[in-house]
Design a protein around this motif. Structure first.
Motif, PDB file in Angstrom:
ATOM      1  N   LEU A 155     -27.917   2.840  64.166  1.00  0.00           N
ATOM      2  CA  LEU A 155     -27.397   3.925  63.338  1.00  0.00           C
ATOM      3  C   LEU A 155     -26.697   4.991  64.166  1.00  0.00           C
ATOM      4  N   ALA A 156     -27.226   5.240  65.364  1.00  0.00           N
ATOM      5  CA  ALA A 156     -26.638   6.294  66.202  1.00  0.00           C
ATOM      6  C   ALA A 156     -25.220   5.957  66.642  1.00  0.00           C
ATOM      7  N   GLN A 157     -24.886   4.666  66.656  1.00  0.00           N
ATOM      8  CA  GLN A 157     -23.545   4.254  67.093  1.00  0.00           C
ATOM      9  C   GLN A 157     -22.555   4.152  65.934  1.00  0.00           C
ATOM     10  N   ALA A 158     -23.031   4.328  64.707  1.00  0.00           N
ATOM     11  CA  ALA A 158     -22.157   4.207  63.539  1.00  0.00           C
ATOM     12  C   ALA A 158     -21.225   5.418  63.451  1.00  0.00           C
ATOM     13  N   PRO A 159     -20.012   5.228  62.941  1.00  0.00           N
ATOM     14  CA  PRO A 159     -19.039   6.338  62.829  1.00  0.00           C
ATOM     15  C   PRO A 159     -19.361   7.256  61.659  1.00  0.00           C
ATOM     16  N   ILE A 160     -20.401   8.062  61.828  1.00  0.00           N
ATOM     17  CA  ILE A 160     -20.911   8.931  60.773  1.00  0.00           C
ATOM     18  C   ILE A 160     -20.902  10.370  61.261  1.00  0.00           C
ATOM     19  N   MET A 161     -20.530  11.290  60.376  1.00  0.00           N
ATOM     20  CA  MET A 161     -20.540  12.718  60.681  1.00  0.00           C
ATOM     21  C   MET A 161     -21.913  13.274  60.329  1.00  0.00           C
ATOM     22  N   TRP A 162     -22.660  13.718  61.342  1.00  0.00           N
ATOM     23  CA  TRP A 162     -24.008  14.242  61.140  1.00  0.00           C
ATOM     24  C   TRP A 162     -23.982  15.772  61.088  1.00  0.00           C
ATOM     25  N   THR A 163     -24.682  16.333  60.095  1.00  0.00           N
ATOM     26  CA  THR A 163     -24.798  17.779  59.975  1.00  0.00           C
ATOM     27  C   THR A 163     -26.230  18.136  59.598  1.00  0.00           C
ATOM     28  N   GLY A 164     -26.643  19.348  59.958  1.00  0.00           N
ATOM     29  CA  GLY A 164     -27.932  19.890  59.559  1.00  0.00           C
ATOM     30  C   GLY A 164     -27.753  21.305  59.057  1.00  0.00           C
ATOM     31  N   VAL A 165     -28.742  21.802  58.337  1.00  0.00           N
ATOM     32  CA  VAL A 165     -28.599  23.131  57.734  1.00  0.00           C
ATOM     33  C   VAL A 165     -28.932  24.249  58.718  1.00  0.00           C
ATOM     34  N   SER A 166     -29.385  23.901  59.916  1.00  0.00           N
ATOM     35  CA  SER A 166     -29.658  24.911  60.950  1.00  0.00           C
ATOM     36  C   SER A 166     -29.685  24.208  62.297  1.00  0.00           C
ATOM     37  N   GLU A 167     -29.626  24.982  63.361  1.00  0.00           N
ATOM     38  CA  GLU A 167     -29.704  24.394  64.701  1.00  0.00           C
ATOM     39  C   GLU A 167     -31.084  23.788  64.939  1.00  0.00           C
ATOM     40  N   LEU A 168     -32.105  24.339  64.306  1.00  0.00           N
ATOM     41  CA  LEU A 168     -33.448  23.769  64.407  1.00  0.00           C
ATOM     42  C   LEU A 168     -33.467  22.346  63.861  1.00  0.00           C
ATOM     43  N   VAL A 169     -32.812  22.128  62.746  1.00  0.00           N
ATOM     44  CA  VAL A 169     -32.693  20.786  62.172  1.00  0.00           C
ATOM     45  C   VAL A 169     -31.816  19.904  63.066  1.00  0.00           C
ATOM     46  N   ASN A 170     -30.724  20.473  63.569  1.00  0.00           N
ATOM     47  CA  ASN A 170     -29.823  19.701  64.426  1.00  0.00           C
ATOM     48  C   ASN A 170     -30.544  19.153  65.655  1.00  0.00           C
ATOM     49  N   GLU A 171     -31.437  19.943  66.229  1.00  0.00           N
ATOM     50  CA  GLU A 171     -32.180  19.491  67.407  1.00  0.00           C
ATOM     51  C   GLU A 171     -33.064  18.304  67.070  1.00  0.00           C
ATOM     52  N   GLN A 172     -33.633  18.298  65.862  1.00  0.00           N
ATOM     53  CA  GLN A 172     -34.445  17.149  65.464  1.00  0.00           C
ATOM     54  C   GLN A 172     -33.580  15.909  65.255  1.00  0.00           C
ATOM     55  N   ILE A 173     -32.361  16.094  64.738  1.00  0.00           N
ATOM     56  CA  ILE A 173     -31.442  14.952  64.601  1.00  0.00           C
ATOM     57  C   ILE A 173     -31.146  14.364  65.974  1.00  0.00           C
ATOM     58  N   ARG A 174     -30.948  15.218  66.970  1.00  0.00           N
ATOM     59  CA  ARG A 174     -30.689  14.731  68.334  1.00  0.00           C
ATOM     60  C   ARG A 174     -31.901  13.987  68.891  1.00  0.00           C
ATOM     61  N   GLN A 175     -33.094  14.446  68.552  1.00  0.00           N
ATOM     62  CA  GLN A 175     -34.295  13.749  69.007  1.00  0.00           C
ATOM     63  C   GLN A 175     -34.362  12.335  68.443  1.00  0.00           C
ATOM     64  N   VAL A 176     -33.837  12.152  67.246  1.00  0.00           N
ATOM     65  CA  VAL A 176     -33.850  10.832  66.610  1.00  0.00           C
ATOM     66  C   VAL A 176     -32.683   9.975  67.080  1.00  0.00           C
ATOM     67  N   MET A 177     -31.486  10.538  67.076  1.00  0.00           N
ATOM     68  CA  MET A 177     -30.277   9.761  67.341  1.00  0.00           C
ATOM     69  C   MET A 177     -29.881   9.718  68.815  1.00  0.00           C
ATOM     70  N   GLY A 178     -30.469  10.578  69.612  1.00  0.00           N
ATOM     71  CA  GLY A 178     -30.096  10.634  71.016  1.00  0.00           C
ATOM     72  C   GLY A 178     -29.381  11.924  71.338  1.00  0.00           C
ATOM     73  N   PRO A 179     -29.489  12.395  72.591  1.00  0.00           N
ATOM     74  CA  PRO A 179     -28.921  13.706  72.954  1.00  0.00           C
ATOM     75  C   PRO A 179     -27.405  13.764  72.908  1.00  0.00           C
ATOM     76  N   ASP A 180     -26.737  12.610  72.921  1.00  0.00           N
ATOM     77  CA  ASP A 180     -25.274  12.606  72.958  1.00  0.00           C
ATOM     78  C   ASP A 180     -24.638  12.606  71.572  1.00  0.00           C
ATOM     79  N   ILE A 181     -25.463  12.515  70.525  1.00  0.00           N
ATOM     80  CA  ILE A 181     -24.902  12.480  69.178  1.00  0.00           C
ATOM     81  C   ILE A 181     -24.264  13.835  68.853  1.00  0.00           C
TER      82      ILE A 181
END
Length: 463
Positions: free
Chosen positions: A222-248
């Protein structure tokens, strides 16, 4: 042209394959030279006559038509008029449920539609008892279950089929911590070259959800798929990076507020009024809030900062939830009811009236992804007092528009400080009421459209 629903007799459905549509056809039609009905698939004719129809599964309508998801689906396929963008919003939950995600997705759909976009919402939330009209199709795939949960095992297949037939310009998924249908559709379409945006609205459990999502992302690519990821706050964004990898690449899509109704002129009142609007659930820490308020009163009295009868703080904790009755009993036993009110759930209009007569918004939760209620309080001009671990803290600056505090004891001392020197509130109120509010829906929609264009670029390049 448009025909009434009574003109439609049996609709035969083979799930996930096609709709066989047979209009009325008799001898008079044949003698007049009218062609016989065709058994075409999910095309745009002749179901364009159904605009806009929203149907719950298995509910009869006067036309004698037994509706199903695919009747609504075909109606949605037929009504789009190729305006700016064809947008599909996918959310496990939607109106009439009125939680945070539902409120935001509903308002997002409304504002996107008002901008001229063709909107279709896919959800598992039933219509409810009171049928309501909508300016755009809301396709509901619901399933009766003992828990009344907004879930349908058939929904992912139905939603995927619709999206592929609809050929949208972008699909916008709205994820929480438990959104299995959204996640299933996303995993099935991640490599489809359809432009896709994901917005994560909730914080994920670091012990269970994040490890599970990380394993799924790695196994499925999933992390390699051409998808635009967004979160409602930087706190949420950091959790997305924990799941998808730091380079997402993750961007922030803030919760929006319709500012005008909240910007009421302040009403003069005695003392200092602290308010909150929340759900009485464990993660909201309402019990901790009652303790903060109670301890503030105790310290005010014990420090001889004033006589007991002169305690200047009044508090209103609005909302409902599973802990409401227990909190209510606690307030009554402690004798706090003469200055701490629990009015239950208030409408938006009632909250706006309350905020116009208030000074401080209290937000003790440390598990807020962004806090729509906190943003509404800021729009009202209130000083916001929140914990620094919350997503709301990202938009609160100490001494400017409120206070970010590390623990409950600091919140107590901050309240005592305000009670002793109320002048500091005036500076914050003046700033908040004079500032250009950064989270208007106009600004949020502009950011959303920008992310849609980025998603289209990602889908076209495959990067």
């Amino acid at each position: 042209g448009r025909r009434p629903l009574t003109a439609l007799t049996p609709v035969q459905i083979r799930l996930g394959v096609q709709i066989l549509f047979m209009p009325r056809y008799d001898g008079n039609s044949a003698r007049s030279g009218a062609p016989p009905p065709s058994s075409s698939g999910l095309g745009r004719r002749p179901l364009t006559a159904l605009t806009p129809v929203q149907i719950r599964l298995g509910v009869q309508i006067p036309a004698g038509l037994r509706p199903c998801f695919f009747v609504s689906c075909a109606a949605a396929l037929g009504i789009c008029k190729n305006k700016s963008m064809r947008i599909v919003l996918v959310s496990d939950t939607f109106r009439p449920t009125m939680g945070g995600i539902e409120t935001q997705v509903g308002a997002l759909a409304d504002h996107l539609h008002s901008r001229g976009h063709d909107i279709v919402v896919l959800t598992c939330t039933p219509e409810g008892n009171a049928l309501s009209e909508s300016l755009y199709p809301v396709l509901r795939s619901s399933w009766r279950n003992p828990f009344n949960a907004p879930i349908d095992p058939k929904a992912p297949r139905r939603f995927i089929d619709f999206i592929q037939r609809f050929n949208p310009d972008v699909v916008h998924y709205h994820m929480g911590e438990l959104t299995p249908v959204v996640q299933s559709v996303l995993l099935n379409l991640k490599d489809s070259r359809i432009p896709q945006v994901v917005t994560v609205h909730s914080l994920w459990d670091p012990r269970v959800t994040i490890p599970a999502f990380r394993a799924i992302a790695r196994r499925t690519g999933l992390a390699q798929a051409p998808i635009m990821w967004t979160g409602v706050s930087e706190l949420v964004n950091e959790q997305i990076r924990q799941v998808m990898g730091p380079d997402i690449c993750v961007s922030t899509l803030h919760n929006g507020v319709d500012v005008a109704p909240w910007q009421r002129p302040p009403v003069a009142h005695q003392g200092i009024v602290a308010v909150t609007a929340t759900r009485f659930a464990p993660r909201k820490r309402v019990d901790a809030l009652i303790e903060i308020l109670s301890e503030t009163r105790r310290r005010w009295d014990s420090y001889s900062r004033g006589r007991s009868s002169d305690f200047p703080l009044r508090a209103v904790v609005a909302g409902e939830g599973p802990l409401f009755e227990g909190i209510q009993r606690r307030v009554e036993r402690a004798g706090l009811g003469n200055w701490l009110l629990l009015p239950g759930r208030l409408s938006a209009t009632q909250l706006q009236d309350l905020y116009s007569r208030s000074d401080i918004f209290l937000a003790p939760s440390v598990k807020e992804s962004a806090s729509i209620a906190g943003r509404e309080a800021l729009a009202s001009g209130l000083a916001v007092m929140t914990r620094s671990q919350s997503g709301l803290a990202e938009v609160v600056e100490n001494g400017l528009n409120g206070w970010c505090l590390d623990n409950d004891d600091e919140m107590i001392e901050a309240l005592l400080s305000v009670l002793e020197t109320p002048a500091q509130l005036e500076r914050i109120h003046e700033h908040n009421r004079g500032e250009d509010f950064p989270f208007t829906w106009e600004k949020v929609i502009e950011a959303t459209e920008s992310y849609y264009r980025q998603a289209q670029e990602l889908a076209s390049t495959g990067d």
